[in-house]
Design an enzyme around this catalytic site. Structure first.
Site, PDB file in Angstrom:
ATOM      1  N   ASP A 179      45.899  18.789  14.291  1.00  0.00           N
ATOM      2  CA  ASP A 179      45.559  18.764  12.864  1.00  0.00           C
ATOM      3  C   ASP A 179      44.163  18.237  12.552  1.00  0.00           C
ATOM      4  N   ASN A 194      49.060  23.881  11.130  1.00  0.00           N
ATOM      5  CA  ASN A 194      48.939  24.997  12.078  1.00  0.00           C
ATOM      6  C   ASN A 194      48.981  26.328  11.365  1.00  0.00           C
ATOM      7  N   CYS A 237      52.679  10.936   7.689  1.00  0.00           N
ATOM      8  CA  CYS A 237      51.372  11.038   8.329  1.00  0.00           C
ATOM      9  C   CYS A 237      50.317  11.480   7.328  1.00  0.00           C
ATOM     10  N   LEU A 256      44.062  -3.562  16.564  1.00  0.00           N
ATOM     11  CA  LEU A 256      45.323  -4.295  16.426  1.00  0.00           C
ATOM     12  C   LEU A 256      46.399  -3.421  17.027  1.00  0.00           C
ATOM     13  N   ASP A 257      46.905  -3.824  18.173  1.00  0.00           N
ATOM     14  CA  ASP A 257      47.846  -2.983  18.907  1.00  0.00           C
ATOM     15  C   ASP A 257      48.657  -3.874  19.830  1.00  0.00           C
ATOM     16  N   GLY A 293      55.284  -3.614  14.052  1.00  0.00           N
ATOM     17  CA  GLY A 293      55.893  -3.668  12.727  1.00  0.00           C
ATOM     18  C   GLY A 293      55.410  -4.803  11.839  1.00  0.00           C
ATOM     19  N   ASN A 349      58.749  22.007  13.179  1.00  0.00           N
ATOM     20  CA  ASN A 349      59.956  21.950  14.000  1.00  0.00           C
ATOM     21  C   ASN A 349      60.838  20.841  13.425  1.00  0.00           C
ATOM     22  N   ARG A 379      51.465   9.811  21.437  1.00  0.00           N
ATOM     23  CA  ARG A 379      50.881  11.149  21.457  1.00  0.00           C
ATOM     24  C   ARG A 379      50.427  11.429  22.872  1.00  0.00           C
ATOM     25  N   ASP A 385      62.774  11.738  20.258  1.00  0.00           N
ATOM     26  CA  ASP A 385      62.745  10.419  19.612  1.00  0.00           C
ATOM     27  C   ASP A 385      63.479  10.400  18.272  1.00  0.00           C
TER      28      ASP A 385
HETATM   29  N1  LIG Z   1      46.952  14.976  22.241  1.00  0.00           N
HETATM   30  C1  LIG Z   1      47.422  14.710  21.018  1.00  0.00           C
HETATM   31  N2  LIG Z   1      46.624  14.139  20.109  1.00  0.00           N
HETATM   32  C2  LIG Z   1      47.090  13.888  18.862  1.00  0.00           C
HETATM   33  C3  LIG Z   1      48.391  14.244  18.465  1.00  0.00           C
HETATM   34  C4  LIG Z   1      49.234  14.832  19.456  1.00  0.00           C
HETATM   35  O1  LIG Z   1      50.409  15.133  19.209  1.00  0.00           O
HETATM   36  N3  LIG Z   1      48.715  15.047  20.713  1.00  0.00           N
HETATM   37  N4  LIG Z   1      48.824  14.015  17.190  1.00  0.00           N
HETATM   38  C5  LIG Z   1      47.836  13.750  16.171  1.00  0.00           C
HETATM   39  C6  LIG Z   1      48.501  13.103  15.036  1.00  0.00           C
HETATM   40  S1  LIG Z   1      49.326  14.098  13.929  1.00  0.00           S
HETATM   41  C7  LIG Z   1      48.476  11.795  14.840  1.00  0.00           C
HETATM   42  S2  LIG Z   1      49.304  11.148  13.513  1.00  0.00           S
HETATM   43  C8  LIG Z   1      47.699  10.922  15.701  1.00  0.00           C
HETATM   44  C9  LIG Z   1      48.471   9.684  16.075  1.00  0.00           C
HETATM   45  O2  LIG Z   1      47.822   9.017  17.086  1.00  0.00           O
HETATM   46  P1  LIG Z   1      47.484   7.499  16.967  1.00  0.00           P
HETATM   47  O3  LIG Z   1      46.929   7.190  15.638  1.00  0.00           O
HETATM   48  O4  LIG Z   1      46.643   7.139  18.110  1.00  0.00           O
HETATM   49  O5  LIG Z   1      48.942   6.871  16.989  1.00  0.00           O
HETATM   50  P2  LIG Z   1      50.017   6.683  18.142  1.00  0.00           P
HETATM   51  O6  LIG Z   1      49.641   7.407  19.395  1.00  0.00           O
HETATM   52  O7  LIG Z   1      51.293   6.963  17.485  1.00  0.00           O
HETATM   53  O8  LIG Z   1      49.987   5.136  18.428  1.00  0.00           O
HETATM   54  C10 LIG Z   1      48.767   4.457  18.541  1.00  0.00           C
HETATM   55  C11 LIG Z   1      48.975   3.040  18.974  1.00  0.00           C
HETATM   56  O9  LIG Z   1      49.762   2.296  18.058  1.00  0.00           O
HETATM   57  C12 LIG Z   1      50.340   1.233  18.764  1.00  0.00           C
HETATM   58  N5  LIG Z   1      51.424   0.661  17.956  1.00  0.00           N
HETATM   59  C13 LIG Z   1      52.753   0.902  18.042  1.00  0.00           C
HETATM   60  N6  LIG Z   1      53.423   0.208  17.104  1.00  0.00           N
HETATM   61  C14 LIG Z   1      52.494  -0.489  16.407  1.00  0.00           C
HETATM   62  C15 LIG Z   1      52.568  -1.353  15.280  1.00  0.00           C
HETATM   63  O10 LIG Z   1      53.626  -1.639  14.722  1.00  0.00           O
HETATM   64  N7  LIG Z   1      51.404  -1.855  14.810  1.00  0.00           N
HETATM   65  C16 LIG Z   1      50.201  -1.565  15.390  1.00  0.00           C
HETATM   66  N8  LIG Z   1      49.107  -2.080  14.855  1.00  0.00           N
HETATM   67  N9  LIG Z   1      50.110  -0.753  16.458  1.00  0.00           N
HETATM   68  C17 LIG Z   1      51.238  -0.198  16.939  1.00  0.00           C
HETATM   69  C18 LIG Z   1      50.743   1.862  20.077  1.00  0.00           C
HETATM   70  O11 LIG Z   1      50.788   0.895  21.081  1.00  0.00           O
HETATM   71  C19 LIG Z   1      49.643   2.890  20.315  1.00  0.00           C
HETATM   72  O12 LIG Z   1      48.687   2.448  21.237  1.00  0.00           O
HETATM   73  O13 LIG Z   1      47.361  11.579  16.907  1.00  0.00           O
HETATM   74  C20 LIG Z   1      46.761  12.819  16.708  1.00  0.00           C
HETATM   75  N10 LIG Z   1      46.270  13.252  17.980  1.00  0.00           N
HETATM   76  N1  LIG Z   2      60.739  11.573  14.860  1.00  0.00           N
HETATM   77  C1  LIG Z   2      59.441  11.682  14.595  1.00  0.00           C
HETATM   78  N2  LIG Z   2      59.034  12.470  13.597  1.00  0.00           N
HETATM   79  C2  LIG Z   2      57.717  12.630  13.331  1.00  0.00           C
HETATM   80  C3  LIG Z   2      56.730  11.933  14.073  1.00  0.00           C
HETATM   81  C4  LIG Z   2      57.184  11.074  15.128  1.00  0.00           C
HETATM   82  O1  LIG Z   2      56.385  10.428  15.832  1.00  0.00           O
HETATM   83  N3  LIG Z   2      58.532  10.993  15.358  1.00  0.00           N
HETATM   84  N4  LIG Z   2      55.409  12.111  13.772  1.00  0.00           N
HETATM   85  C5  LIG Z   2      55.049  12.550  12.434  1.00  0.00           C
HETATM   86  C6  LIG Z   2      53.654  13.021  12.386  1.00  0.00           C
HETATM   87  S1  LIG Z   2      52.457  11.858  12.703  1.00  0.00           S
HETATM   88  C7  LIG Z   2      53.310  14.287  12.077  1.00  0.00           C
HETATM   89  S2  LIG Z   2      51.669  14.701  11.935  1.00  0.00           S
HETATM   90  C8  LIG Z   2      54.326  15.323  11.844  1.00  0.00           C
HETATM   91  C9  LIG Z   2      53.949  16.618  12.515  1.00  0.00           C
HETATM   92  O2  LIG Z   2      54.728  17.617  12.105  1.00  0.00           O
HETATM   93  P1  LIG Z   2      54.246  19.133  12.369  1.00  0.00           P
HETATM   94  O3  LIG Z   2      52.767  19.232  12.292  1.00  0.00           O
HETATM   95  O4  LIG Z   2      55.019  19.990  11.441  1.00  0.00           O
HETATM   96  O5  LIG Z   2      54.589  19.368  13.892  1.00  0.00           O
HETATM   97  P2  LIG Z   2      55.821  20.069  14.566  1.00  0.00           P
HETATM   98  O6  LIG Z   2      57.087  19.659  13.917  1.00  0.00           O
HETATM   99  O7  LIG Z   2      55.667  19.868  16.004  1.00  0.00           O
HETATM  100  O8  LIG Z   2      55.709  21.605  14.175  1.00  0.00           O
HETATM  101  C10 LIG Z   2      54.647  22.415  14.469  1.00  0.00           C
HETATM  102  C11 LIG Z   2      55.261  23.790  14.711  1.00  0.00           C
HETATM  103  O9  LIG Z   2      54.334  24.770  14.291  1.00  0.00           O
HETATM  104  C12 LIG Z   2      54.363  25.845  15.182  1.00  0.00           C
HETATM  105  N5  LIG Z   2      53.071  26.546  15.053  1.00  0.00           N
HETATM  106  C13 LIG Z   2      51.910  26.270  15.669  1.00  0.00           C
HETATM  107  N6  LIG Z   2      50.936  27.083  15.244  1.00  0.00           N
HETATM  108  C14 LIG Z   2      51.495  27.903  14.312  1.00  0.00           C
HETATM  109  C15 LIG Z   2      50.994  28.960  13.490  1.00  0.00           C
HETATM  110  O10 LIG Z   2      49.814  29.287  13.537  1.00  0.00           O
HETATM  111  N7  LIG Z   2      51.868  29.553  12.643  1.00  0.00           N
HETATM  112  C16 LIG Z   2      53.179  29.193  12.581  1.00  0.00           C
HETATM  113  N8  LIG Z   2      53.955  29.801  11.712  1.00  0.00           N
HETATM  114  N9  LIG Z   2      53.682  28.195  13.342  1.00  0.00           N
HETATM  115  C17 LIG Z   2      52.848  27.568  14.183  1.00  0.00           C
HETATM  116  C18 LIG Z   2      54.601  25.204  16.523  1.00  0.00           C
HETATM  117  O11 LIG Z   2      55.159  26.140  17.427  1.00  0.00           O
HETATM  118  C19 LIG Z   2      55.525  24.049  16.180  1.00  0.00           C
HETATM  119  O12 LIG Z   2      56.866  24.379  16.360  1.00  0.00           O
HETATM  120  O13 LIG Z   2      55.589  14.917  12.358  1.00  0.00           O
HETATM  121  C20 LIG Z   2      55.982  13.642  11.898  1.00  0.00           C
HETATM  122  N10 LIG Z   2      57.342  13.454  12.327  1.00  0.00           N
HETATM  123 MO   LIG Z   3      50.341  12.824  12.416  1.00  0.00          MO
END
Ligand SMILES: Nc1nc2c(c(=O)[nH]1)N[C@H]1C(S)=C(S)[C@@H](COP(=O)(O)OP(=O)(O)OC[C@H]3O[C@@H](n4cnc5c(=O)[nH]c(N)nc54)[C@H](O)[C@@H]3O)O[C@H]1N2
Ligand SMILES: Nc1nc2c(c(=O)[nH]1)N[C@H]1C(S)=C(S)[C@@H](COP(=O)(O)OP(=O)(O)OC[C@H]3O[C@@H](n4cnc5c(=O)[nH]c(N)nc54)[C@H](O)[C@@H]3O)O[C@H]1N2
Ligand SMILES: [Mo]
Ligand code: SF4
Length: 747
Positions: free
Chosen positions: A16, A113, A140, A198-199, A218, A419, A600, A691
């Site tokens: 994203d 996406n 998010c 802070l982690d 937390g 999903n 992640r 999860d």
């Molecule tokens: N390759 C890859 N990159 C991504 C994504 C992915 O799915 N794959 N997702 C993207 C998205 S949508 C997001 S939201 C970001 C998320 O990515 P980040 O913002 O980096 O978040 P996380 O990986 O969930 O966790 C980051 C850190 O938070 C720490 N942490 C856990 N609990 C706590 C708490 O209570 N307080 C504090 N202060 N720290 C805590 C964990 O130890 C971890 O090191 O990554 C993005 N980048």
């Molecule tokens: N339990 C739990 N829930 C979470 C999180 C967590 O850590 N734990 N993280 C939260 C966070 S930070 C975020 S950002 C959100 C993310 O939520 P989303 O961004 O909605 O991610 P996904 O649920 O993985 O769904 C993405 C789907 O889009 C499909 N896709 C990819 N490209 C395309 C396209 O071009 N067109 C179409 N139609 N489909 C496509 C992929 O195959 C995949 O199934 O989830 C949140 N929900």
């Molecule tokens: Mo996210």
């Protein structure tokens, strides 16, 4: 396309953060995706970007509309035409909404996406009369945007280019996770900017940080209250700004006085003097930023923690200044989705039915209505939607209603590029909710567990197959060109096409006048006097020059016109107007660990890409992370399988022992399923390691104001287990290698 090679600029939507990359096509197929030719942007690519041809040309890609023939979830389908699918969907949706009311229709999407929705989903729902739109952005950034608006009426963006101090509350961008932000932080550090992390564990960012506070999961809100105590007591705040531009200082000060560093030390587990030193470093910096973080989006005290970040930004004088947090407003060159969504068309009575409106209103229409006037005055639109997150229903309330609970039936559920089964809390409830539907439509590129539960699966196009102008969902004023380089499969649709075709079948043709996606882009660019073709030939990116301290002319977009340290809106709705810290519910004795989820993994975005061999070989199975002392205590060795249980459910994962972990904590990855077990394990193994099975959304685990679940520190226990049935390819060599991806990943 012929045999000649084409090169275009396209915005990657595998994750994203939206890097603009160069896409190449040969013989009608995307053949290579490489870095930008502008040196300033060339570093913004991760190996998932390199893997795009493998994703977009994957043999498992859904290319034909599918209609369910077996029982729901049985994964048996017949191929039908797009026209037939749309006719039947429209007819069934009309039947359901006529019988139960328009609010019986819910949509879940994250939009990134699918990219080209242009808020037509909201437009369609608003015309039909349904307020029940939910999204991953409720957990998010979207929810952060809504909560930021309570304090100062906008969702600011850090000025990484000029800042002298960056505070990362958990947020951990890496070379292959949100690469552009990782690069921006690296560049700031190279200029001499300080980094405070802070982690609980030693994260990648923590390794290089100037200060690392290893707080207990937390406890972020308590930490922020402790920082404010130091900042107020030592006079490290911008008194003139507070005096002139803030309201509620006395009430806030009174709350903050309850949190001296010693008390905060007890709550967070960080020494009082370290808390004070970090607060001073932040407050004294000439230009400091607290970038958005998902960590505080997913906590029990989420609303308070997000508000405390906002308050820290404001009282230290970092709002809308160079090197601080910029408040861009809408781009003048591009009609925002806030206007396209037609929120004013949804009658008040339907807005009030939005699930979550009564009990968890912070990101619902209830607050949006209260902010309408000041928002229009300051930002030009009554409904300012930033990151799509400012007018949402509450996901938990929606799933409960879908499962048959109060207050009314929800019987039709559409998932587009989301999903849903794995992407919220309490997966078993989501499953029940989906099993209780009369119509489920998935718009997808792969057969996910969620899609397996659908009645109709429509093939989506992908970003190499569509044109777009990306605007970061109004978070910035930057406009980024995204060009199509190949044609989509004949029966695939963009989400633009899907909503337009549905609207035409359901009586809203007049409000959906655009024939093609390019017509829509022309319309959105029209106020700048250009078409998409003009934009495309002129530039690949456009950024309006920043303006600072705009509030001096307009005031802030809050009811008082000031920064609300005590929120009048929260107060009016019966919540505590001043941020607070809420203790976690008592941990049952037999659940000794604090679990946090949301790891992640570099090769995947969220629940995706587990079927892309060259990515999967980097992480073939889910790993949970443990401190060596905990591993020893529970008798685990590296590579053992463990069963992790919470009061909600159990999952299996492989144990990884790391001395960077914090003792007593377990870190679990998000979004695991096993596409390769399709046909053997239930719903592609969706219940084995996800999860969402572990996370509770019982009331005591929800943030009060938004109703978001707590992902950062909930009780769990570990037991020995064996490798899950049907999961057999658990070593890297079981998965095919791709040379380009491998070369990039190894850099
Ligand atoms: N390759 C890859 N990159 C991504 C994504 C992915 O799915 N794959 N997702 C993207 C998205 S949508 C997001 S939201 C970001 C998320 O990515 P980040 O913002 O980096 O978040 P996380 O990986 O969930 O966790 C980051 C850190 O938070 C720490 N942490 C856990 N609990 C706590 C708490 O209570 N307080 C504090 N202060 N720290 C805590 C964990 O130890 C971890 O090191 O990554 C993005 N980048
Ligand atoms: N339990 C739990 N829930 C979470 C999180 C967590 O850590 N734990 N993280 C939260 C966070 S930070 C975020 S950002 C959100 C993310 O939520 P989303 O961004 O909605 O991610 P996904 O649920 O993985 O769904 C993405 C789907 O889009 C499909 N896709 C990819 N490209 C395309 C396209 O071009 N067109 C179409 N139609 N489909 C496509 C992929 O195959 C995949 O199934 O989830 C949140 N929900
Ligand atoms: Mo996210
Ligand atoms: S960080 Fe990687 S996956 Fe995300 S947009 Fe950039 S290249 Fe694509």
């Amino acid at each position: 396309m012929g045999a000649s090679k084409e090169t275009k600029y396209s915005v990657c939507t595998v994750c994203d953060i939206g890097c603009q990359l160069r896409t190449e096509a040969e013989e009608g197929k995307v053949s290579r995706v490489i870095a930008h030719d502008n040196p300033a942007l060339a570093g913004n690519i991760c190996y998932k970007g390199t893997a795009v041809p493998l994703i977009h040309n994957h043999p498992d890609r859904i290319t034909k509309p599918l209609k369910r023939v077996g029982e729901r979830g049985e994964d048996r389908w017949e191929e039908i035409s797009y026209e037939q699918a749309m006719d039947e969907i429209a007819q069934k949706l009309a039947g359901i909404t006529n019988q139960y009311g328009p609010e019986s229709f819910a949509v879940s999407t994250s939009g990134w996406n699918t990219q080209t929705t242009h808020s037509l989903d909201r437009r369609f729902m608003n015309l039909l009369g349904s307020p029940n739109w939910i999204s991953g952005v409720a957990l998010c950034a979207g929810n952060t945007a809504a909560v930021n608006k309570l304090t100062y009426g906008w969702f600011p963006m850090p000025d990484y280019g000029n800042t002298n101090c960056i505070v990362l509350f958990g947020h951990n961008p890496r070379k292959h996770s949100w690469t552009p932000i990782y690069n921006a932080i690296r560049a700031a550090r190279a200029r001499g900017a300080k980094v405070i992390v802070l982690d609980p564990r030693i994260s990648d960012q923590a390794e290089h940080a100037d200060v690392h506070l290893r707080l207990k999961a937390g406890t972020d809100a308590a930490m922020c209250l402790g920082w404010l105590k130091v900042i107020f007591d030592e006079g490290l705040y911008d008194k003139d700004f507070v005096e002139e531009w803030c309201v509620g200082f006395d009430a806030l000060k009174q709350r903050v006085d309850e949190y001296p560093p010693e008390r905060v030390a007890e709550i967070t587990g960080v020494a009082a003097e370290d808390i004070a030193a970090a607060a001073r470093l932040y407050a004294n910096a000439d230009g400091a930023v607290i970038p958005w973080t998902p960590i505080t989006d997913q906590q029990l005290s989420s609303t308070s923690a997000i508000r405390l970040h906002s308050i820290l930004r404001a009282v230290t004088g970092n709002l809308d200044v160079v090197g601080g947090e910029t408040m861009g407003g809408f781009s003048a060159a591009y009609i925002p989705e806030s206007e396209l969504a037609l929120h004013e068309h949804l009658p008040m009575a339907q807005k009030q039915k939005q699930l979550g409106y009564d009990d968890h209103p912070a990101f619902t229409y209830r607050v949006a209505e209260m902010l309408k006037e000041p928002t229009e005055k300051v930002w030009g639109y009554p409904y300012a939607d930033i990151v799509m997150g400012c007018h949402m229903a509450n996901p938990t309330n929606v799933f409960r209603a879908m499962a048959g609970e109060a207050p009314y039936p929800v019987k039709a559920f559409f998932c587009l590029g989301n999903n849903a089964l794995l992407s919220y809390a309490n997966q078993h409830q989501i499953y029940q909710a989906m099993m209780n539907q009369e119509l489920i439509v998935a718009h997808e590129i792969f057969m996910t567990p969620t899609a397996m539960l659908a009645d109709y699966v429509l093939p989506g196009d992908v970003f190499t197959e569509r044109n777009h102008v990306a605007d970061s969902w109004s978070w910035t004023t930057r406009l980024t060109l995204s060009q199509k380089v190949v044609d989509a499969p004949a029966e695939a649709s963009s989400t633009f096409q899907f909503w337009t075709d549905l609207a035409h079948r359901m009586g809203f043709a007049e409000e959906f006048p655009w024939q093609t996606l390019e017509d829509m882009l022309d319309y959105r660019l029209s106020r700048s006097g250009r078409t998409f073709a003009d934009f495309e030939t002129a530039t690949y990116m456009e950024l309006e020059p920043p303006a600072f301290r705009k509030y001096r002319k307009t005031g802030f977009a809050t009811p008082s016109g000031k920064v609300e340290l005590a929120s009048s809106i929260l107060g009016d709705m019966g919540f505590d107007p001043v941020p607070y810290y809420r203790e976690l519910p008592e941990r049952p004795e037999d659940y000794p660990y604090l679990i946090f989820t949301g790891v992640r993994e570099d090769p995947f975005f969220q629940t995706g890409q587990r079927n892309i061999e060259s990515l999967r070989r980097r992480t073939p199975v889910p790993k949970l992370f443990l401190h060596p002392a905990d591993a020893k205590k529970d008798g685990f060795s590296e590579g053992d399988w463990a069963k992790l249980s919470t009061p909600k459910g159990s999952v299996l994962a492989q144990v990884a022992i790391r001395d960077t972990m914090k003792e007593g904590h377990v870190r679990v990855p998000h979004g695991w399923w096993y596409p390769e077990t399709r046909g053997q394990a239930e719903l592609g193994g969706a219940f084995i390691s996800s999860d969402a099975v572990l996370c509770s959304d019982e009331d005591e685990w929800l943030d009060h104001e938004q109703g978001v679940p707590h992902f950062k520190g909930f009780p769990g226990k570990l037991e020995k287990a064996s490798q899950p049935e049907h999961v057999t390819r658990i070593k890297p060599e079981d998965w095919k290698m791709d040379a380009a991806v491998e070369a990039h990943a190894g850099q």
